[in-house]
Design a protein around this motif. Structure first.
Motif, PDB file in Angstrom:
ATOM      1  N   PRO A 116      44.731  22.156  22.491  1.00 42.94           N
ATOM      2  CA  PRO A 116      44.688  22.578  23.896  1.00 42.94           C
ATOM      3  C   PRO A 116      43.380  22.211  24.585  1.00 42.94           C
ATOM      4  O   PRO A 116      42.310  22.287  23.998  1.00 42.94           O
ATOM      5  N   PHE A 117      43.521  21.797  25.835  1.00 46.68           N
ATOM      6  CA  PHE A 117      42.357  21.531  26.678  1.00 46.68           C
ATOM      7  C   PHE A 117      42.533  22.198  28.043  1.00 46.68           C
ATOM      8  O   PHE A 117      41.584  22.314  28.801  1.00 46.68           O
ATOM      9  N   VAL A 118      43.758  22.648  28.336  1.00 49.66           N
ATOM     10  CA  VAL A 118      44.060  23.390  29.561  1.00 49.66           C
ATOM     11  C   VAL A 118      44.858  24.622  29.138  1.00 49.66           C
ATOM     12  O   VAL A 118      45.773  24.504  28.328  1.00 49.66           O
ATOM     13  N   GLY A 119      44.500  25.778  29.673  1.00 51.83           N
ATOM     14  CA  GLY A 119      45.258  26.979  29.344  1.00 51.83           C
ATOM     15  C   GLY A 119      44.465  28.242  29.603  1.00 51.83           C
ATOM     16  O   GLY A 119      43.323  28.196  30.075  1.00 51.83           O
ATOM     17  N   ASP A 120      45.088  29.370  29.275  1.00 55.37           N
ATOM     18  CA  ASP A 120      44.441  30.669  29.459  1.00 55.37           C
ATOM     19  C   ASP A 120      43.256  30.804  28.516  1.00 55.37           C
ATOM     20  O   ASP A 120      43.325  30.397  27.362  1.00 55.37           O
ATOM     21  N   SER A 121      42.183  31.393  29.044  1.00 58.72           N
ATOM     22  CA  SER A 121      40.972  31.583  28.261  1.00 58.72           C
ATOM     23  C   SER A 121      40.275  32.852  28.725  1.00 58.72           C
ATOM     24  O   SER A 121      40.035  33.026  29.917  1.00 58.72           O
ATOM     25  N   ARG A 122      39.968  33.710  27.779  1.00 61.19           N
ATOM     26  CA  ARG A 122      39.260  34.955  28.135  1.00 61.19           C
ATOM     27  C   ARG A 122      37.858  34.649  28.654  1.00 61.19           C
ATOM     28  O   ARG A 122      37.375  35.309  29.562  1.00 61.19           O
ATOM     29  N   VAL A 123      37.193  33.669  28.069  1.00 59.38           N
ATOM     30  CA  VAL A 123      35.849  33.287  28.522  1.00 59.38           C
ATOM     31  C   VAL A 123      35.912  32.793  29.963  1.00 59.38           C
ATOM     32  O   VAL A 123      35.098  33.196  30.807  1.00 59.38           O
ATOM     33  N   LEU A 124      36.878  31.941  30.260  1.00 57.49           N
ATOM     34  CA  LEU A 124      37.028  31.426  31.623  1.00 57.49           C
ATOM     35  C   LEU A 124      37.399  32.547  32.592  1.00 57.49           C
ATOM     36  O   LEU A 124      36.855  32.619  33.702  1.00 57.49           O
ATOM     37  N   THR A 125      38.294  33.433  32.188  1.00 56.32           N
ATOM     38  CA  THR A 125      38.680  34.557  33.048  1.00 56.32           C
ATOM     39  C   THR A 125      37.471  35.415  33.393  1.00 56.32           C
ATOM     40  O   THR A 125      37.299  35.840  34.536  1.00 56.32           O
ATOM     41  N   LYS A 126      36.597  35.655  32.422  1.00 54.02           N
ATOM     42  CA  LYS A 126      35.375  36.429  32.677  1.00 54.02           C
ATOM     43  C   LYS A 126      34.481  35.709  33.675  1.00 54.02           C
ATOM     44  O   LYS A 126      33.943  36.321  34.605  1.00 54.02           O
ATOM     45  N   LYS A 127      34.316  34.404  33.514  1.00 53.16           N
ATOM     46  CA  LYS A 127      33.492  33.624  34.451  1.00 53.16           C
ATOM     47  C   LYS A 127      34.071  33.677  35.866  1.00 53.16           C
ATOM     48  O   LYS A 127      33.335  33.820  36.841  1.00 53.16           O
ATOM     49  N   LEU A 128      35.390  33.559  35.971  1.00 45.16           N
ATOM     50  CA  LEU A 128      36.035  33.591  37.286  1.00 45.16           C
ATOM     51  C   LEU A 128      35.932  34.981  37.914  1.00 45.16           C
ATOM     52  O   LEU A 128      35.697  35.106  39.123  1.00 45.16           O
ATOM     53  N   THR A 129      36.101  36.020  37.100  1.00 43.39           N
ATOM     54  CA  THR A 129      35.969  37.389  37.603  1.00 43.39           C
ATOM     55  C   THR A 129      34.554  37.632  38.112  1.00 43.39           C
ATOM     56  O   THR A 129      34.359  38.185  39.197  1.00 43.39           O
ATOM     57  N   ASP A 130      33.565  37.197  37.339  1.00 43.85           N
ATOM     58  CA  ASP A 130      32.168  37.353  37.755  1.00 43.85           C
ATOM     59  C   ASP A 130      31.898  36.596  39.049  1.00 43.85           C
ATOM     60  O   ASP A 130      31.212  37.114  39.944  1.00 43.85           O
ATOM     61  N   LEU A 131      32.428  35.389  39.162  1.00 46.83           N
ATOM     62  CA  LEU A 131      32.264  34.606  40.389  1.00 46.83           C
ATOM     63  C   LEU A 131      32.847  35.348  41.587  1.00 46.83           C
ATOM     64  O   LEU A 131      32.200  35.468  42.635  1.00 46.83           O
ATOM     65  N   CYS A 132      34.065  35.853  41.434  1.00 40.19           N
ATOM     66  CA  CYS A 132      34.737  36.561  42.533  1.00 40.19           C
ATOM     67  C   CYS A 132      33.961  37.805  42.953  1.00 40.19           C
ATOM     68  O   CYS A 132      33.727  38.019  44.148  1.00 40.19           O
ATOM     69  N   PHE A 133      33.550  38.617  41.983  1.00 40.14           N
ATOM     70  CA  PHE A 133      32.787  39.828  42.315  1.00 40.14           C
ATOM     71  C   PHE A 133      31.489  39.480  43.037  1.00 40.14           C
ATOM     72  O   PHE A 133      31.132  40.113  44.037  1.00 40.14           O
ATOM     73  N   LYS A 134      30.790  38.483  42.526  1.00 37.23           N
ATOM     74  CA  LYS A 134      29.516  38.079  43.138  1.00 37.23           C
ATOM     75  C   LYS A 134      29.722  37.613  44.576  1.00 37.23           C
ATOM     76  O   LYS A 134      28.994  38.006  45.483  1.00 37.23           O
ATOM     77  N   GLU A 135      30.740  36.794  44.798  1.00 40.22           N
ATOM     78  CA  GLU A 135      30.983  36.245  46.133  1.00 40.22           C
ATOM     79  C   GLU A 135      31.509  37.303  47.108  1.00 40.22           C
ATOM     80  O   GLU A 135      31.134  37.302  48.276  1.00 40.22           O
ATOM     81  N   PHE A 136      32.371  38.211  46.635  1.00 37.97           N
ATOM     82  CA  PHE A 136      32.847  39.283  47.497  1.00 37.97           C
ATOM     83  C   PHE A 136      31.702  40.224  47.874  1.00 37.97           C
ATOM     84  O   PHE A 136      31.586  40.656  49.008  1.00 37.97           O
ATOM     85  N   LYS A 137      30.862  40.516  46.917  1.00 31.81           N
ATOM     86  CA  LYS A 137      29.709  41.389  47.185  1.00 31.81           C
ATOM     87  C   LYS A 137      28.810  40.746  48.242  1.00 31.81           C
ATOM     88  O   LYS A 137      28.364  41.413  49.189  1.00 31.81           O
ATOM     89  N   LYS A 138      28.564  39.450  48.081  1.00 29.73           N
ATOM     90  CA  LYS A 138      27.746  38.716  49.050  1.00 29.73           C
ATOM     91  C   LYS A 138      28.379  38.762  50.445  1.00 29.73           C
ATOM     92  O   LYS A 138      27.689  38.955  51.444  1.00 29.73           O
ATOM     93  N   ALA A 139      29.693  38.597  50.504  1.00 34.46           N
ATOM     94  CA  ALA A 139      30.396  38.604  51.791  1.00 34.46           C
ATOM     95  C   ALA A 139      30.328  39.982  52.447  1.00 34.46           C
ATOM     96  O   ALA A 139      30.154  40.094  53.667  1.00 34.46           O
ATOM     97  N   LEU A 140      30.441  41.029  51.632  1.00 30.48           N
ATOM     98  CA  LEU A 140      30.408  42.382  52.200  1.00 30.48           C
ATOM     99  C   LEU A 140      28.995  42.803  52.629  1.00 30.48           C
ATOM    100  O   LEU A 140      28.832  43.693  53.460  1.00 30.48           O
ATOM    101  N   GLU A 141      27.994  42.163  52.057  1.00 31.73           N
ATOM    102  CA  GLU A 141      26.619  42.469  52.445  1.00 31.73           C
ATOM    103  C   GLU A 141      26.166  41.655  53.649  1.00 31.73           C
ATOM    104  O   GLU A 141      25.053  41.851  54.126  1.00 31.73           O
ATOM    105  N   ALA A 142      27.013  40.750  54.096  1.00 29.50           N
ATOM    106  CA  ALA A 142      26.653  39.872  55.215  1.00 29.50           C
ATOM    107  C   ALA A 142      26.332  40.641  56.477  1.00 29.50           C
ATOM    108  O   ALA A 142      26.765  41.690  56.745  1.00 29.50           O
TER     109      ALA A 142
END
Length: 142
Positions: A116-142
């Motif tokens: 496999p080179f494409v598929g579900d990954s817990r490591v990737l999901t964590k990175k994406l979740t962290d990205l989303c939280f960081k960006e939403f927090k930034k947007a709400l602090e605008a």
């Protein structure tokens, strides 16, 4: 006396609109990089790296070369075929374009190991979740 903070909802709304436009593409880049990393690591990372099965047969280019080439790398077309297929706020997808054997390698076949080179990954999901939280927090602090 404590000073009250005014909330500028128009500014927050504008920041969230910008985020809705940019976040899916950024998530797609994270996903694409995760898939390309599998080729560098010679295995897929879900919780941790799972190395791909070694090659059992050699092709002509292996016989003519004293150093063995990386798994799933012959011409490099498979790795280069990886693209962000879709990047909307509802769905982000990464996959291979124009390579008929991509699915066979990613999912495996009878007598052919799954690499496999494409598929579900817990490591990737964590990175994406962290990205989303960081960006939403930034947007709400605008």
């Amino acid at each position: 006396m404590a000073k009250k903070k005014q909330i500028d909802f128009d500014k927050i709304n504008a920041a969230l609109d910008r985020l809705a436009e940019t976040l899916p593409r950024r998530a797609g880049v994270y996903m694409l990089n995760h898939s390309k990393k599998a080729f560098r690591d010679q295995g897929f990372t879900d919780d941790s790296l799972s190395p791909w099965a070694k090659r059992t047969t050699k092709n002509a280019s292996d016989r003519n070369n004293s150093s063995s080439r990386a798994i799933l790398i012959d011409s490099g077309n498979l790795r280069r075929s990886l693209r962000i297929r879709k990047a909307t706020f509802k769905e982000v997808a990464v996959g291979s374009y124009g390579i008929p054997y991509a699915k066979r390698h990613n999912q495996g076949l009878k007598g052919m190991p799954r690499r496999p080179f494409v598929g579900d990954s817990r490591v990737l999901t964590k990175k994406l979740t962290d990205l989303c939280f960081k960006e939403f927090k930034k947007a709400l602090e605008a």
